[in-house]
Design an enzyme around this catalytic site. Sequence first.
Site, PDB file in Angstrom:
ATOM      1  N   HIS A  40      31.542  41.785  45.446  1.00 25.99           N
ATOM      2  CA  HIS A  40      32.649  42.336  44.682  1.00 25.99           C
ATOM      3  C   HIS A  40      32.155  42.559  43.253  1.00 25.99           C
ATOM      4  O   HIS A  40      31.456  41.706  42.695  1.00 25.99           O
ATOM      5  CB  HIS A  40      33.781  41.309  44.734  1.00 25.99           C
ATOM      6  CG  HIS A  40      34.974  41.686  43.918  1.00 25.99           C
ATOM      7  ND1 HIS A  40      35.029  41.465  42.571  1.00 25.99           N
ATOM      8  CD2 HIS A  40      36.150  42.250  44.267  1.00 25.99           C
ATOM      9  CE1 HIS A  40      36.204  41.886  42.113  1.00 25.99           C
ATOM     10  NE2 HIS A  40      36.899  42.370  43.112  1.00 25.99           N
ATOM     11  N   ARG A  76      34.152  47.310  45.622  1.00 20.77           N
ATOM     12  CA  ARG A  76      33.518  46.702  46.782  1.00 20.77           C
ATOM     13  C   ARG A  76      33.008  47.815  47.671  1.00 20.77           C
ATOM     14  O   ARG A  76      33.390  48.973  47.524  1.00 20.77           O
ATOM     15  CB  ARG A  76      34.536  45.850  47.556  1.00 20.77           C
ATOM     16  CG  ARG A  76      34.751  44.482  46.967  1.00 20.77           C
ATOM     17  CD  ARG A  76      35.634  43.654  47.874  1.00 20.77           C
ATOM     18  NE  ARG A  76      37.036  43.957  47.711  1.00 20.77           N
ATOM     19  CZ  ARG A  76      37.951  43.759  48.664  1.00 20.77           C
ATOM     20  NH1 ARG A  76      37.602  43.315  49.843  1.00 20.77           N
ATOM     21  NH2 ARG A  76      39.214  44.037  48.436  1.00 20.77           N
ATOM     22  N   LYS A 121      35.256  50.991  49.017  1.00 23.29           N
ATOM     23  CA  LYS A 121      36.611  50.933  48.466  1.00 23.29           C
ATOM     24  C   LYS A 121      36.804  52.145  47.552  1.00 23.29           C
ATOM     25  O   LYS A 121      35.870  52.856  47.226  1.00 23.29           O
ATOM     26  CB  LYS A 121      36.799  49.645  47.655  1.00 23.29           C
ATOM     27  CG  LYS A 121      36.911  48.392  48.480  1.00 23.29           C
ATOM     28  CD  LYS A 121      38.321  48.139  48.984  1.00 23.29           C
ATOM     29  CE  LYS A 121      39.188  47.551  47.871  1.00 23.29           C
ATOM     30  NZ  LYS A 121      40.531  47.200  48.377  1.00 23.29           N
ATOM     31  N   ASP A 132      37.905  52.924  40.823  1.00 18.01           N
ATOM     32  CA  ASP A 132      38.935  52.399  39.940  1.00 18.01           C
ATOM     33  C   ASP A 132      38.339  52.379  38.539  1.00 18.01           C
ATOM     34  O   ASP A 132      37.216  51.913  38.345  1.00 18.01           O
ATOM     35  CB  ASP A 132      39.296  50.982  40.394  1.00 18.01           C
ATOM     36  CG  ASP A 132      40.338  50.309  39.494  1.00 18.01           C
ATOM     37  OD1 ASP A 132      40.370  50.627  38.287  1.00 18.01           O
ATOM     38  OD2 ASP A 132      41.087  49.479  40.002  1.00 18.01           O
ATOM     39  N   CYS A 184      38.672  50.574  35.998  1.00 10.92           N
ATOM     40  CA  CYS A 184      38.260  49.336  35.329  1.00 10.92           C
ATOM     41  C   CYS A 184      36.850  48.936  35.714  1.00 10.92           C
ATOM     42  O   CYS A 184      36.187  48.218  34.985  1.00 10.92           O
ATOM     43  CB  CYS A 184      39.236  48.198  35.588  1.00 10.92           C
ATOM     44  SG  CYS A 184      39.166  47.506  37.225  1.00 10.92           S
ATOM     45  N   TYR A 185      36.368  49.409  36.874  1.00 12.35           N
ATOM     46  CA  TYR A 185      34.991  49.072  37.254  1.00 12.35           C
ATOM     47  C   TYR A 185      33.977  49.854  36.431  1.00 12.35           C
ATOM     48  O   TYR A 185      32.792  49.599  36.485  1.00 12.35           O
ATOM     49  CB  TYR A 185      34.776  49.270  38.749  1.00 12.35           C
ATOM     50  CG  TYR A 185      35.598  48.295  39.538  1.00 12.35           C
ATOM     51  CD1 TYR A 185      35.391  46.934  39.363  1.00 12.35           C
ATOM     52  CD2 TYR A 185      36.602  48.702  40.388  1.00 12.35           C
ATOM     53  CE1 TYR A 185      36.162  46.006  40.027  1.00 12.35           C
ATOM     54  CE2 TYR A 185      37.378  47.781  41.062  1.00 12.35           C
ATOM     55  CZ  TYR A 185      37.152  46.443  40.883  1.00 12.35           C
ATOM     56  OH  TYR A 185      37.917  45.536  41.532  1.00 12.35           O
ATOM     57  N   ASP A 225      44.142  53.137  36.293  1.00  9.95           N
ATOM     58  CA  ASP A 225      43.201  52.949  37.386  1.00  9.95           C
ATOM     59  C   ASP A 225      42.665  54.302  37.884  1.00  9.95           C
ATOM     60  O   ASP A 225      41.462  54.562  37.882  1.00  9.95           O
ATOM     61  CB  ASP A 225      43.971  52.118  38.436  1.00  9.95           C
ATOM     62  CG  ASP A 225      43.429  52.161  39.839  1.00  9.95           C
ATOM     63  OD1 ASP A 225      42.522  52.946  40.119  1.00  9.95           O
ATOM     64  OD2 ASP A 225      43.938  51.386  40.652  1.00  9.95           O
ATOM     65  N   ASP A 272      48.101  50.783  31.870  1.00  7.42           N
ATOM     66  CA  ASP A 272      48.414  49.409  31.481  1.00  7.42           C
ATOM     67  C   ASP A 272      47.324  48.886  30.549  1.00  7.42           C
ATOM     68  O   ASP A 272      46.288  49.535  30.371  1.00  7.42           O
ATOM     69  CB  ASP A 272      48.601  48.498  32.701  1.00  7.42           C
ATOM     70  CG  ASP A 272      47.369  48.414  33.579  1.00  7.42           C
ATOM     71  OD1 ASP A 272      46.271  48.219  33.009  1.00  7.42           O
ATOM     72  OD2 ASP A 272      47.488  48.537  34.804  1.00  7.42           O
ATOM     73  N   HIS A 324      43.722  48.005  32.202  1.00  2.00           N
ATOM     74  CA  HIS A 324      42.832  49.140  32.410  1.00  2.00           C
ATOM     75  C   HIS A 324      42.410  49.787  31.091  1.00  2.00           C
ATOM     76  O   HIS A 324      41.310  50.306  30.979  1.00  2.00           O
ATOM     77  CB  HIS A 324      43.466  50.163  33.355  1.00  2.00           C
ATOM     78  CG  HIS A 324      43.435  49.722  34.780  1.00  2.00           C
ATOM     79  ND1 HIS A 324      44.479  49.044  35.374  1.00  2.00           N
ATOM     80  CD2 HIS A 324      42.460  49.795  35.716  1.00  2.00           C
ATOM     81  CE1 HIS A 324      44.145  48.750  36.616  1.00  2.00           C
ATOM     82  NE2 HIS A 324      42.938  49.186  36.862  1.00  2.00           N
TER      83      HIS A 324
END
Lengths: 402, 679
Positions: free
Chosen positions: A233, A275, A278, A281, A283-284, A331, A338, A341
């Site tokens: 992850h 991951r 997936k 996103d 934030c990654y 995201d 938010d 993020h």
Amino acid sequence: VIRTRAQLESSVEDGVMEELPSMTVSQRDQFLVLNDVFRIYSDFDASDIATQIFTCCSRVEIQRDKQLDYLMNGLRHLGPSFSSLDANRPWICYWILHSIALLGESVDDELENNTIDFLGRCQGPDGGYGGGPGQLAHLATSYAAVNTLVTLGGDKALSSINRCFLRRMKDPDGGFRVHDMGEMDVRACYLAISIASILNILDDELTRGLGDYILSCQTYEGGIGGEPGSEAHAGNTYCGLATMALITEVDRLNLDSLMNWIVHQQGVERGFQGRTNKLVDGCYTFWQPLVQLNLVALFEDCRRVQPVFDSLNLQRYVILCSMVPEGGFRDKPGKPRDFYHTCYCLSGLSVAQHAWSKDKDTPPLNSDILGSYANHLEHVHLLHNVVMDRYNKAIEFFHREA
Amino acid sequence: MHGRPRKAYKPEEEAASAAKAAKLRALQSQFMSNHHNKIYTKEAVDLSTKLLEINPEAYTAWNYRKLAVEDKLSRIESDPDLIKTILDEELRVVESALSQNFKSYGAWHHRKWVLSKGHSSVGNELQLLNKFQKLDTRNFHAWNYRRFVVELTKRSEQDELKYTDDMIGSDFSNYSAWHNRSVLLSSLLARKADGFLPNKKIPDEYKLVQNAIFTDEDDQSGWFYHLWLLDQTVNVETPLLTSSWPSHGSRISLYAGCSNGSFSKLTTFGSESGYFPLVLNFDQAVGGVSSSTVTIDTELKGNEDLVWEPVSKKNSHVSCVWVARLKYISSEPCFGKEYKVKVKIGNSPGIVSSRGCNFSASYEFVFTAHVHDTVEESSQEGIVSWTDGFDIWDAESKDLNALTTLDRSNAQMDSKWRQEAIAEEIDLFRELPDSKIGKLTLARLLMAKAMISDDAVKGVHYNEILELYKDLMALDSSHYQYYKDVHSVALLRKVTSSTEDLSGHLFRCRNMNNSVCLRLNNLSLSRIASVEKLLFVQMLDLSHNELHSTEGLGGMQLLSCLNLSHNRIRSFSALDSLRHLKQLRVLDVSHNHIGEHSVDTTRYLCSSPLFNSEWTQDEVGRQMPTLVTKYWDAYFVLRDLNLKQLDITGNVIAGDVFSSFVLRVVPKLVWLDGKKLEI
């Protein structure tokens, strides 16, 4: 099966959406996200040069004023929808204040004092910070509180931290628990070691057996899972790698397979997923390249010096797809903005902008930054995610204290 | 806190939610007061239930409930029904909290805590999980909890494997299911559960994953599982000894005096210290190599208590390469004699890989050391030049054969099914020509095949692998550096794969008494590999490559002359591994990028007391603190080396100030940048 962007675009035009039910759920989700993302990209690419020059001033601009408005408002008043974050209030302080610091700004004295007082009330009698006044001390909120105070800086903020607490969270197995009787995982290890390192209280007792625990969480994919047996992850990979770096045991990890995992986590959209298989996103944006840059910047003697991610296209994903024009980040398209993020998208943008910088004192080149140079963000410390010069001042302070 | 949908509110909803927030605040403060006053009445506990049902993230409330349960349990005599009632209530609260937010760490952890008490029935747990896992098939909390329940209930791993069959069957994109499959199969294969033998199961798994890959080659799940399978096919978990110096059956000649790379034979070694290194190379990092796990049987005096050292960074107790120094010159006259040295490894347990696997079986090898009484004529005070005077090495192949014989061949017990499985996969993947991941997997398969097949066909594979990586560098430029690195690894494997290949790179250096030099220059290498086959090398030319660091060279314990000129080394930290080379006398790092930009790698580490003030304690550090602070990375490397010749020109760092610094740190230096120093 849709393989290329061209096929994807033509299938959208042909209205093959009916085919979607035959795909698996995650393929369908992936398809829909790609659909949104590529539509945004192609709108942008299709606009003529004149529009692009014009839009440079809007579409690719970080819009500092709007970002600051959004953040400042958040700091003064949080809407009722945030009640589920009641156990995470120091995080909100950190997300907002760190975002403001990345934009190169500071808050006024009153807000600063209020924040220090509020965090003081979250601090437990034996050290450590809870999610709010009276709540149990928790490693995650302690990390957020310490990073907030480091970001604010100054003797008042820094001397308000009680440096005990961490020892109680150490488990005989080598790892850390997030709070008394709480769960043990890689996240907890990073939070504890990051705090200990900034506060200059890292010692053998805290590090004993820790490397073994982290090692037992690296999977065959190459990334690191949350606990032994878990799949890899991004967040935990960052935590595990940063922990190993801070306790100088990083060469015990299988760095070859780690690199292999990382290069396969940047999707065709050029964002990053968290991951294997997936959705991307925003934030990654922070977690994934950070893992790479840690490998690069910390270990010159490891062989790779060039970042292996596509830093300009990553900035493009964040700005075109994650940024909300009214301020804040999200995201992915279709999701609301938010502070979480916003914090990690801005941190990730900073990392991407500075990825090619030759050293900490050299600002990035114009060509390293997507959009105008006004988008330039402050440089962050890769292991703690606080702005570099605030980190340096805190380190000075805590070495004086020692 | 992450990944939960948060809606934008309309005005009328805003009012309702404000009311809700006010109610939550009231609940919260009442709860806090109960918690701080340790009130565990039914009413108080119910209040915490309400709070958690609204906000499962309230971890303080989960802890409060644990205390309340302990409190209740301490009051009742061990009445199993009553205990069960109390604990069942906890399970109910967790379930309702999870339906509110099934990513709540606190809720999942509370459930584990309750079940660990051992009084509640666990029969329903899998049903509950099935419900949650249908809603979110990738929820890692649920998967972690599933593994926990399986262990607690001792449910068979075979049954769990069937569950992953179902999950993959209904959605082959579910990587979590694939992952759990790898965890279960690893365990079943490791303990050889009935029918779970690698030669039977692994080929079946290849068939399963082929289905997923060929249904949609853009779906990552299958590819990663394929990677695991390949790992299972090629790698053996238990650590193996891959090579040693001296190697089994070899006859080495030991001389007194300095070896400046100036020996005409590959098997000749000399050292002014009177010690020679005994090097063990394992296929993976191991710990626990010591005089009790490795025993030496020899008449050479003074080697009773050998000290084994790992070739690794400070604080690390594991390494692929371990070295001990054997004494061959003692006070007793022993010149002109031959000594047999017998090395036994793993007679007593203790050698363990960093993953916790024990060294497979004990292993023994023998070599002969001929100790000479003459000091071989050497040019130790002369300058070593790399520019010309190299002759092709007139292969005395037998000599070389002995050096590169691998000790591993006897360890691969059942390679037939492995070869077949890989051959089948290769045929299959040749049909997927245009996909990047297909090319990458094909290259990896070919690499695996080369590793476990006969010498004769290796060259062919390597050429194909190198072509594939070249294609990938062109096709996928954002990962160029990654492919470049694996390309370098493949190239070095090719070079070291046979005596013929290797001898093409061996030269005699005319100006240096015809000593043997391995030249791997001009190959655009970006990293070093295959060191285990090069343990004998004393003179190495790596100039005109694209190396960023010397990582890996630490294993080449005999190296005395090293040319790294015209590479991409950016700082002395990148030369860190050279600190392990006790024989290194000549180092050329000219024309690199050292000092071009001062990347201060300690900026991340100086906050750690583990690294503090190391240099303030030593002599040079005290005498010239400013220079040491300025050149700290050079200082850490150079002070551990015994250099006689150093070339640093063509780097930004080079200059009068740095030269004067070098002279202080390396007092034995004779040649600096081609000029003899006045002593």
